[in-house]
Write a protein that holds these residues in place. Structure first.
Motif, PDB file in Angstrom:
ATOM      1  N   SER A  33       7.227  44.795   4.790  1.00  0.00           N
ATOM      2  CA  SER A  33       6.228  45.458   3.955  1.00  0.00           C
ATOM      3  C   SER A  33       5.234  44.427   3.445  1.00  0.00           C
ATOM      4  N   ALA A  34       4.117  44.904   2.914  1.00  0.00           N
ATOM      5  CA  ALA A  34       3.090  44.009   2.372  1.00  0.00           C
ATOM      6  C   ALA A  34       3.657  43.175   1.238  1.00  0.00           C
ATOM      7  N   ALA A  46       3.902  39.039   1.157  1.00  0.00           N
ATOM      8  CA  ALA A  46       3.343  38.257   0.047  1.00  0.00           C
ATOM      9  C   ALA A  46       4.400  37.348  -0.560  1.00  0.00           C
ATOM     10  N   ARG A  47       5.620  37.827  -0.692  1.00  0.00           N
ATOM     11  CA  ARG A  47       6.700  36.990  -1.237  1.00  0.00           C
ATOM     12  C   ARG A  47       7.011  35.819  -0.307  1.00  0.00           C
ATOM     13  N   GLN A  48       7.046  36.109   0.995  1.00  0.00           N
ATOM     14  CA  GLN A  48       7.318  35.030   1.948  1.00  0.00           C
ATOM     15  C   GLN A  48       6.219  33.973   1.898  1.00  0.00           C
TER      16      GLN A  48
END
Length: 133
Positions: free
Chosen positions: A103-104, A108-110
């Motif tokens: 997911s988006a 973003a977390r990665q």
């Protein structure tokens, strides 16, 4: 002693009526809206009344109806049109491969973890590169 008889009576009613299909058979005006509809008894509550769910479109509520106002009927016919194959008779294909797509938020977390990664000896988030041993 009376509580034991009530418990046994309710349990017997539950065994007899749970998952049975019923119609409302009463002249009471508050039950007129259920005329012609088939419902399924979900359970018998502790006051000896049936909780009935009528399958009529968007109305999926459970209704508390006295057993004297209900009549047990045969289960409704299957809703699949004649000539159409039922889902159980259609052979299943082998397992289908579904490609994983993060997911988006996960992307973003990665990305955040990669930019804030510290060397593995100092703690923190693990980095993608391995340190020599």
């Amino acid at each position: 002693m009376a509580a034991d008889m009530d418990y046994d009576r309710i349990q017997n009613l539950r065994l007899e009526y749970t998952d049975q299909y019923v119609t409302v058979n009463s002249p009471r005006p508050e039950l007129a809206r259920f005329k012609g509809k088939i419902g399924r008894v979900i359970t018998i509550n502790w006051n000896g009344r049936a909780l009935v769910q009528f399958d009529s479109g968007a109305d999926r509520g459970w209704y508390d109806i006295d057993l004297d106002d209900l009549r047990v009927v045969d289960p409704p016919a299957s809703k699949t049109p004649e000539g159409a194959a039922s889902p159980a008779s259609v052979p299943k294909e082998g397992p289908q491969h579904v490609e994983y797509k993060p997911s988006a938020l996960e992307v973003a977390r990665q990305a955040r973890d990669k930019t804030h990664a510290q060397p593995s000896g100092q703690g923190g988030a693990p980095s993608d590169t391995q340190s020599p041993s």
